[in-house]
Design an enzyme around this catalytic site. Sequence first.
Site, PDB file in Angstrom:
ATOM      1  N   GLU A   1      -7.153  50.875  26.194  1.00 44.91           N
ATOM      2  CA  GLU A   1      -7.491  49.643  26.752  1.00 44.91           C
ATOM      3  C   GLU A   1      -6.649  48.422  25.888  1.00 44.91           C
ATOM      4  O   GLU A   1      -7.087  47.441  25.511  1.00 44.91           O
ATOM      5  CB  GLU A   1      -9.037  49.184  26.307  1.00 44.91           C
ATOM      6  CG  GLU A   1     -10.035  49.993  27.030  1.00 44.91           C
ATOM      7  CD  GLU A   1     -11.348  49.810  26.415  1.00 44.91           C
ATOM      8  OE1 GLU A   1     -11.709  49.038  25.696  1.00 44.91           O
ATOM      9  OE2 GLU A   1     -12.348  50.665  27.044  1.00 44.91           O
TER      10      GLU A   1
ATOM     11  N   GLU B   1     -14.371  58.090  32.131  1.00 45.74           N
ATOM     12  CA  GLU B   1     -15.702  57.559  31.858  1.00 45.74           C
ATOM     13  C   GLU B   1     -16.469  56.995  33.167  1.00 45.74           C
ATOM     14  O   GLU B   1     -16.885  55.924  33.032  1.00 45.74           O
ATOM     15  CB  GLU B   1     -15.411  56.299  30.972  1.00 45.74           C
ATOM     16  CG  GLU B   1     -14.504  56.630  29.712  1.00 45.74           C
ATOM     17  CD  GLU B   1     -14.327  55.585  28.845  1.00 45.74           C
ATOM     18  OE1 GLU B   1     -15.006  54.283  28.841  1.00 45.74           O
ATOM     19  OE2 GLU B   1     -13.620  55.820  27.825  1.00 45.74           O
TER      20      GLU B   1
HETATM   21  O1  9MR Z   1     -20.574  53.918  25.532  1.00 41.18           O
HETATM   22  C1  9MR Z   1     -20.151  53.251  24.616  1.00 41.18           C
HETATM   23  C2  9MR Z   1     -21.170  52.517  23.589  1.00 41.18           C
HETATM   24  O2  9MR Z   1     -22.398  53.196  23.307  1.00 41.18           O
HETATM   25  C3  9MR Z   1     -20.775  51.767  22.665  1.00 41.18           C
HETATM   26  O3  9MR Z   1     -21.727  50.785  22.375  1.00 41.18           O
HETATM   27  C4  9MR Z   1     -19.588  50.897  23.001  1.00 41.18           C
HETATM   28  C5  9MR Z   1     -19.000  50.250  21.871  1.00 41.18           C
HETATM   29  O4  9MR Z   1     -17.814  49.443  22.048  1.00 41.18           O
HETATM   30  O5  9MR Z   1     -18.450  51.949  23.620  1.00 41.18           O
HETATM   31  C6  9MR Z   1     -18.904  52.488  24.800  1.00 41.18           C
HETATM   32  O6  9MR Z   1     -18.150  53.346  25.132  1.00 41.18           O
HETATM   33  C7  9MR Z   1     -16.801  52.677  25.496  1.00 41.18           C
HETATM   34  C8  9MR Z   1     -15.683  53.525  25.650  1.00 41.18           C
HETATM   35  O7  9MR Z   1     -15.330  54.061  24.364  1.00 41.18           O
HETATM   36  C9  9MR Z   1     -14.301  52.840  26.030  1.00 41.18           C
HETATM   37  N1  9MR Z   1     -14.337  52.142  27.222  1.00 41.18           N
HETATM   38  C10 9MR Z   1     -15.813  51.567  27.612  1.00 41.18           C
HETATM   39  C11 9MR Z   1     -16.788  52.379  27.116  1.00 41.18           C
HETATM   40  C12 9MR Z   1     -18.169  51.354  27.442  1.00 41.18           C
HETATM   41  O8  9MR Z   1     -17.941  50.133  26.812  1.00 41.18           O
END
Ligand code: 9MR
Length: 688
Positions: free
Chosen positions: A354, A459
Amino acid sequence: MKEESGKVSNITNRTILKLLSLVLVLSMALSVLAACNKNDDGVQIDENGVPYIDISFEKGKGPAIARGDSTKLEVKDGELKITNRTDAWNGVNFKGDKFIGNKVQVKASVKSANPTCSLSLQYDLAGTTAYTTIGTGNTSSGYYSQIQGEIEISEQAENVFFYIEASGVDDIYVKEFEVHVVGDYVDPSTLAKLEYANIADYPELKTLYADYFKFGCAIPTTFVSNKNQNYIELVTKEFNAITFENELKPDSILDYETSVSDLSKYNESPAVKFDHLKETLDYCKEHGIVVRGHTLVWYSQTPAWLYHVDYDINKDFVDRDLMLKRMENYIKSVFEWAQTNYPGVFYAWDVVNEAVADGGSILRDCEWKQIIGDDYIEKAFEYARKYAPDGVKLFYNDYNSYQNGKRDTIIEYLKPIAAAGNIDGVGMQGHISTATGVDYFIEAMKMYADLGLVVNVTELDISMPNNNNGEYDQGVYFNKLFKAFIDAKKSGVPLECVTVWGICDNLSWKSADKPLLFADDLSQKTAFKGVVAAVTGEELQKPADYVEIVRDTSTIYEDYEDGKFVGGPRFSATVGVGDSDPFDGSKSLFCTGGVDTYDGYSVDISGFVGKKIHYSFAVRSAAPQTKMTLDIDGEWPNIETITTGSDEWIEVDGYCDVPGGYDTLTLYFETTTTDSFNLDNLLIELAE
Ligand code: 9MR
């Protein structure tokens, strides 16, 4: 007598005194208890017996609990001050068990120098801790902003907390915190226990898709050790790849205590820890499940101390050279650990996650960029290539990477890295909705492949549309998307793995949108059936209770000669009909003003939802580009980008599949600058 009476009165006095002190002690104990009751979880009961929370911090911190080991809470002048935060997730917790199984509205008044603060829900579900954002708002240190949102708390949730966190580690002030039940209150103590579905006869995605790509899912580490084995059993049956949803992120593996314990040893090479991953990785090794390393260099979920002199957030940022050394050694340590302990288990790593900003024309501002510079991405890939074992693929991973602006920017940044041979693939995250153009997604996939890279969907979760047919429409979309994945693969697109971001809706980070393949009890959703049907060729059955929506598919045509138009201004634009230089006739539509590029002219095309349309129009503008875009639920799939700039009329003609599953939908015209534009002879009609 006197003596006697004195004795008597002495005895009486002592007894009275004793009694009095007993009463005092008792009443003190009772008031402490009462205070505890009130302050314990801060929950009060209204006249209808419904619990609620409404705290203004006038009398101390009440039920507020510090979130994070170092976090300090302090109350002064009716403000809760949250300090000493070393990670973005540090903040304040409020217990929420009384609201299990209910929909609630949560509000907080928050002030902070952090650009944004969030209100979220933490809860345990069968041993797994989940975190869901309820609302996020922009914040300022100068005034209070209100953050609010609604959330349904799963009936199966335990250890529920509402919490406030921020995008950075600056202090947070909270003036008010409220929770109110929406709709009828359900008493959690009356709720039944969840019965899990029998998964024995489920079709197996990993087998069905074996000819095309690996099928992965994101999981938490707690699935393997959980005494409730339903989740890991489903994972093992359906998937042959996993990604740790959170536990391999920088904030989970960078070890602060060890790093600061001996700066002479760790200053250039932050210590890392992996014990929490062992059980799951051993399980994966044993069951032939491969793992995606998510993620190394990311602006988020990376501890603030990593960027500072002596790992001390009160000191300055380190300089570029030291930051590069820390980056290199951190990447090296991770790869060495993975290769020593789990050779062959990791198939890919998200080296940079990102990095491109939302909206997509520049890099996101973050500490890595501030300290190292824009080449931090190139450097990360250079180091990753240096230390990654052969055969492990290195990825750039991002969301909205199918949207053309962001896609083109990603491609520009990746070109030199690909040319240097330091990257193998692009991870298209896929946090999308049924409005996302499937063709659009596949087109971006092909463009990444054209860089000589492989592609993974890393994802995937697809929000369920909020309408009567949501479950079915979501299934139809999953079906269409996976058919497109299969076709793309057949036509040579190097799509090597598709990973869904979790298995069941209540454990999803977007649980309110029900975006996954399985329901809370692990029963098959239409989404799962849609994915299965995409590969078996079966038809998805429309449910008996499907509500047919009657659509007005009458043609929209406006030549503006009568001064009329059916659309209207988008946000702060101004729209009208004028006679200066029309395309033909004597009039055209003009759209002017507006403060943002996306202010423009908006037309309701709800009648064409789920249909193919034919459109044509003439446009002129001094802006370099004018765009026609769909406006749906947080997704803005671009349909036409017209090179204008010359302010000459340009004729446009085309077709578009308007996505299904929406009750209402608009289409809008905008320019890439805030320059005005003119439109003439706008036609939108059914293509069939
Ligand atoms: O799914 C993840 C969630 O449990 C966390 O709280 C969050 C914190 O940033 O991250 C989520 O996963 C992310 C992933 O690592 C990167 N792409 C976006 C995802 C959704 O936010």
